[in-house]
Design a protein around this motif. Sequence first.
Motif, mmCIF file in Angstrom:
data_model
loop_
_atom_site.group_PDB
_atom_site.id
_atom_site.type_symbol
_atom_site.label_atom_id
_atom_site.label_comp_id
_atom_site.label_asym_id
_atom_site.label_seq_id
_atom_site.Cartn_x
_atom_site.Cartn_y
_atom_site.Cartn_z
ATOM 1 N N ILE A 29 0.873 -1.193 0.000
ATOM 2 C CA ILE A 29 0.000 0.000 0.000
ATOM 3 C C ILE A 29 0.902 1.232 0.000
ATOM 4 O O ILE A 29 1.768 1.368 0.868
ATOM 5 N N VAL A 30 0.715 2.101 -0.986
ATOM 6 C CA VAL A 30 1.414 3.395 -0.964
ATOM 7 C C VAL A 30 0.370 4.399 -0.485
ATOM 8 O O VAL A 30 -0.635 4.618 -1.155
ATOM 9 N N PHE A 31 0.603 4.943 0.716
ATOM 10 C CA PHE A 31 -0.417 5.807 1.305
ATOM 11 C C PHE A 31 -0.046 7.275 1.161
ATOM 12 O O PHE A 31 0.904 7.758 1.786
ATOM 13 N N CYS A 32 -0.820 7.976 0.341
ATOM 14 C CA CYS A 32 -0.576 9.404 0.117
ATOM 15 C C CYS A 32 -1.526 10.196 1.011
ATOM 16 O O CYS A 32 -2.681 10.471 0.635
ATOM 17 N N GLY A 33 -1.030 10.501 2.172
ATOM 18 C CA GLY A 33 -1.800 11.256 3.167
ATOM 19 C C GLY A 33 -0.804 11.603 4.256
ATOM 20 O O GLY A 33 0.407 11.474 4.047
#
Length: 310
Positions: free
Chosen positions: A58-62
């Motif tokens: 998972i690449v989490f952009c936040g």
Amino acid sequence: MVVVSESLVDKINRLRKEKNAVILAHYYQRGEIQDIADYIGDSLELAKKAQNTDADMIVFCGVRFMAETAKILNPDKKVLHPNPESGCPMADMATVERVSKLKQQYPDAVVVSYINTNADVKTVSDIIVTSRNAVKVVKSLDAKRIIFVPDQFLGGYIAKQVPEKEFILWKGFCPPHFNLSKEALLELKRKYPDAKIAVHPECNTDTVEIADFVGSTTQIIEFATTCDSDVVIIGTEVGIEHTLKKKNPNKKYVFPQAADYCGAVHCCDMKKNTLDKVAQVLEEEINEVILPEEVIEKARIPLERMLELS
Ligand code: 13P
Ligand code: SF4
């Protein structure tokens, strides 16, 4: 022979396929990140996506607490955070030591923590809420007394909707939303008298009180793009303009000027993730979210309690 170098977006697309990765992004992310994300959403939707994904990575952009939440719900997956410097100043306003002390002081109270808390604070929380489900979750609790951490304004908003309970409010706040005054909204209302006002519950109480609609980022987008006004005054972070314009380009969305900020409500931390950092973490598998096993186990309990209720 002409060698054409691979564009950043092509590189991200190739890598996510090769590595079976999913890219999750919050609505406050830069437009170019929203454009390449597999899913964009508010905190609750992203937590649910993270819980149900069959991707290996998972690449989490936040901001950090969001990436941590994805890891807590998926301890066996690799969760990558494009920029580990991207934190939430409001989450940092609550500490595990002080929350534990408050818990001892009020043993009959239930600790309800906003999802905008660091992982260690979640370990001493009884249940987590997001801006979308907070009122519903708090109403469903048996306890009469609630310790609400860390957003005093979201807490105050819930307290108004749930008058049957007593609230002990932590004194935290979101700096970008706090700086959005009621006067800034009213100034725009004078300019666009038929406009509706939609705000996030992290705004201060005076600002929330004059709004036509109060909700999470996704709920604001749904309201603004479908309500019967051609102009909507948006009381939240300017990143959502990207999706608003895509969803309904026929309307005008106006963003008030926030005091102390040179422009509209702007979260510098949310903007620390960039497209090249997304490509870099996918390629090098760096900036992995690592949390102690004990923290993951304890923090998962209040998070899952919330997800079961929503
Ligand atoms: P939402 O849950 O509405 O997406 O809000 C998260 C957040 O950090 C708002 O500042
Ligand atoms: Fe935190 Fe506010 Fe930024 Fe949301 S907008 S991440 S609450 S500082």
